[in-house]
Design a protein around this motif. Structure first.
Motif, mmCIF file in Angstrom:
data_model
loop_
_atom_site.group_PDB
_atom_site.id
_atom_site.type_symbol
_atom_site.label_atom_id
_atom_site.label_comp_id
_atom_site.label_asym_id
_atom_site.label_seq_id
_atom_site.Cartn_x
_atom_site.Cartn_y
_atom_site.Cartn_z
ATOM 1 N N PHE A 137 0.863 -1.184 0.000
ATOM 2 C CA PHE A 137 0.000 0.000 0.000
ATOM 3 C C PHE A 137 0.900 1.235 0.000
ATOM 4 O O PHE A 137 1.190 1.802 1.062
ATOM 5 C CB PHE A 137 -0.906 0.010 1.238
ATOM 6 C CG PHE A 137 -1.903 -1.111 1.275
ATOM 7 C CD1 PHE A 137 -3.132 -0.998 0.635
ATOM 8 C CD2 PHE A 137 -1.611 -2.286 1.943
ATOM 9 C CE1 PHE A 137 -4.042 -2.034 0.664
ATOM 10 C CE2 PHE A 137 -2.513 -3.336 1.984
ATOM 11 C CZ PHE A 137 -3.741 -3.211 1.335
ATOM 12 N N PRO A 138 1.371 1.656 -1.178
ATOM 13 C CA PRO A 138 2.379 2.729 -1.259
ATOM 14 C C PRO A 138 2.000 4.044 -0.574
ATOM 15 O O PRO A 138 2.874 4.742 -0.076
ATOM 16 C CB PRO A 138 2.544 2.943 -2.771
ATOM 17 C CG PRO A 138 2.117 1.648 -3.387
ATOM 18 C CD PRO A 138 1.045 1.115 -2.492
ATOM 19 N N GLN A 139 0.722 4.377 -0.503
ATOM 20 C CA GLN A 139 0.302 5.648 0.090
ATOM 21 C C GLN A 139 0.043 5.553 1.590
ATOM 22 O O GLN A 139 -0.282 6.557 2.222
ATOM 23 C CB GLN A 139 -0.974 6.157 -0.606
ATOM 24 C CG GLN A 139 -0.825 6.346 -2.112
ATOM 25 C CD GLN A 139 0.276 7.314 -2.477
ATOM 26 O OE1 GLN A 139 0.419 8.362 -1.863
ATOM 27 N NE2 GLN A 139 1.072 6.981 -3.473
ATOM 28 N N ALA A 140 0.184 4.386 2.178
ATOM 29 C CA ALA A 140 -0.151 4.195 3.594
ATOM 30 C C ALA A 140 0.872 4.868 4.512
ATOM 31 O O ALA A 140 2.059 4.601 4.417
ATOM 32 C CB ALA A 140 -0.231 2.706 3.917
ATOM 33 N N VAL A 141 0.388 5.731 5.358
ATOM 34 C CA VAL A 141 1.216 6.338 6.396
ATOM 35 C C VAL A 141 0.763 5.702 7.710
ATOM 36 O O VAL A 141 -0.286 6.032 8.249
ATOM 37 C CB VAL A 141 1.054 7.873 6.448
ATOM 38 C CG1 VAL A 141 1.862 8.468 7.598
ATOM 39 C CG2 VAL A 141 1.456 8.485 5.123
ATOM 40 N N ILE A 142 1.547 4.734 8.165
ATOM 41 C CA ILE A 142 1.198 3.975 9.364
ATOM 42 C C ILE A 142 2.366 4.087 10.337
ATOM 43 O O ILE A 142 3.500 3.763 9.991
ATOM 44 C CB ILE A 142 0.928 2.495 9.014
ATOM 45 C CG1 ILE A 142 -0.208 2.403 7.992
ATOM 46 C CG2 ILE A 142 0.603 1.691 10.274
ATOM 47 C CD1 ILE A 142 -0.385 1.029 7.393
ATOM 48 N N LEU A 143 2.084 4.566 11.533
ATOM 49 C CA LEU A 143 3.104 4.707 12.555
ATOM 50 C C LEU A 143 3.245 3.406 13.341
ATOM 51 O O LEU A 143 2.402 2.514 13.241
ATOM 52 C CB LEU A 143 2.739 5.857 13.501
ATOM 53 C CG LEU A 143 2.534 7.226 12.847
ATOM 54 C CD1 LEU A 143 2.100 8.251 13.891
ATOM 55 C CD2 LEU A 143 3.795 7.681 12.133
ATOM 56 N N HIS A 144 4.280 3.326 14.148
ATOM 57 C CA HIS A 144 4.560 2.120 14.935
ATOM 58 C C HIS A 144 3.337 1.658 15.729
ATOM 59 O O HIS A 144 2.936 0.504 15.651
ATOM 60 C CB HIS A 144 5.740 2.381 15.877
ATOM 61 C CG HIS A 144 6.101 1.212 16.715
ATOM 62 N ND1 HIS A 144 6.938 0.217 16.265
ATOM 63 C CD2 HIS A 144 5.725 0.866 17.973
ATOM 64 C CE1 HIS A 144 7.071 -0.698 17.213
ATOM 65 N NE2 HIS A 144 6.353 -0.324 18.255
ATOM 66 N N GLU A 145 2.762 2.570 16.495
ATOM 67 C CA GLU A 145 1.656 2.197 17.369
ATOM 68 C C GLU A 145 0.375 1.856 16.613
ATOM 69 O O GLU A 145 -0.540 1.252 17.171
ATOM 70 C CB GLU A 145 1.382 3.287 18.422
ATOM 71 C CG GLU A 145 0.875 4.589 17.869
ATOM 72 C CD GLU A 145 1.974 5.556 17.420
ATOM 73 O OE1 GLU A 145 1.624 6.696 17.067
ATOM 74 O OE2 GLU A 145 3.164 5.178 17.407
ATOM 75 N N GLN A 146 0.296 2.194 15.340
ATOM 76 C CA GLN A 146 -0.891 1.890 14.541
ATOM 77 C C GLN A 146 -0.833 0.520 13.873
ATOM 78 O O GLN A 146 -1.845 0.051 13.349
ATOM 79 C CB GLN A 146 -1.073 2.972 13.461
ATOM 80 C CG GLN A 146 -1.323 4.341 14.048
ATOM 81 C CD GLN A 146 -1.205 5.439 13.006
ATOM 82 O OE1 GLN A 146 -0.407 5.362 12.073
ATOM 83 N NE2 GLN A 146 -2.007 6.478 13.166
ATOM 84 N N MET A 147 0.313 -0.125 13.915
ATOM 85 C CA MET A 147 0.487 -1.397 13.192
ATOM 86 C C MET A 147 -0.524 -2.468 13.602
ATOM 87 O O MET A 147 -0.997 -3.215 12.767
ATOM 88 C CB MET A 147 1.907 -1.931 13.377
ATOM 89 C CG MET A 147 2.958 -1.182 12.597
ATOM 90 S SD MET A 147 2.873 -1.447 10.823
ATOM 91 C CE MET A 147 3.522 -3.117 10.692
ATOM 92 N N ALA A 148 -0.866 -2.558 14.854
ATOM 93 C CA ALA A 148 -1.778 -3.615 15.304
ATOM 94 C C ALA A 148 -3.240 -3.290 15.022
ATOM 95 O O ALA A 148 -4.095 -4.169 15.130
ATOM 96 C CB ALA A 148 -1.584 -3.865 16.797
#
Length: 176
Positions: A137-148
């Motif tokens: 998902f090239p446009q995904a901005v996901i931070l560490h805490e959002q991974m789960a």
């Protein structure tokens, strides 16, 4: 496993939980089928990852170590490169015989530095699938805490698990 009658478990872990899942697979390979690591510091992180680059300021290393320990407790220090927990995992191939692994990382991880420390190396044996969420998902901005919690990560986790039983799973849109 006692409740389900299962012979081998699948473990999914986020952050330190993923590192622990990897370490458990080393100690109990006969009981583990597959490990999914979500932003897991399998090879540790540095204080710069946890404390956003403040380690470059003279005299801040011990201050940052104290901050890490007071905020995350001893478990925060155990995830640092060079800690006993991380060194224990580096003493092995990091891979248990007969266990397969899926390691997902995000390029926007603000805690795990370098982010590729989330990945495991099987020497080309096909036991590990490593990828950044942004590869799918090239446009995904996901931070560490959002991974789960992110729907794309949950979908990719389901996809990895369904693949274990030979079933396709479409991750193209959110599902409940």
């Amino acid at each position: 496993m006692a409740s389900t009658g299962g012979k081998r478990a699948i473990i999914v872990g986020h952050s330190q939980g993923g590192l622990l899942a990897t370490l458990i697979s080393l100690r109990a390979a006969h009981k583990i089928k597959h490990v999914v690591c979500l932003a897991a510091p399998n090879h540790g992180t540095n204080l710069g990852g946890i404390a956003s680059g403040l380690t470059k300021i003279p005299g801040t290393r011990s201050l940052l170590s104290n901050f890490v320990q007071s905020y995350w407790g001893a478990s925060g220090l155990e995830q640092l490169t060079g800690s006993k927990m991380v060194l224990d995992s580096e003493e092995h191939d990091v891979l248990a015989p007969g266990v397969t692994y899926t390691c997902m990382a995000t390029k926007f991880d603000q805690l795990i530095k370098p982010t590729q420390s989330c990945f495991l190396n099987d020497g080309g044996k096909g036991m590990v699938e490593n990828f950044y969420i942004q590869d799918k998902f090239p446009q995904a901005v996901i931070l560490h805490e959002q991974m789960a919690h992110d729907w794309r990560v949950r979908g990719l986790t389901r996809q990895a698990l369904f693949r274990l039983v030979g079933v396709d799973f479409d991750v193209s849109s959110p599902s409940e």
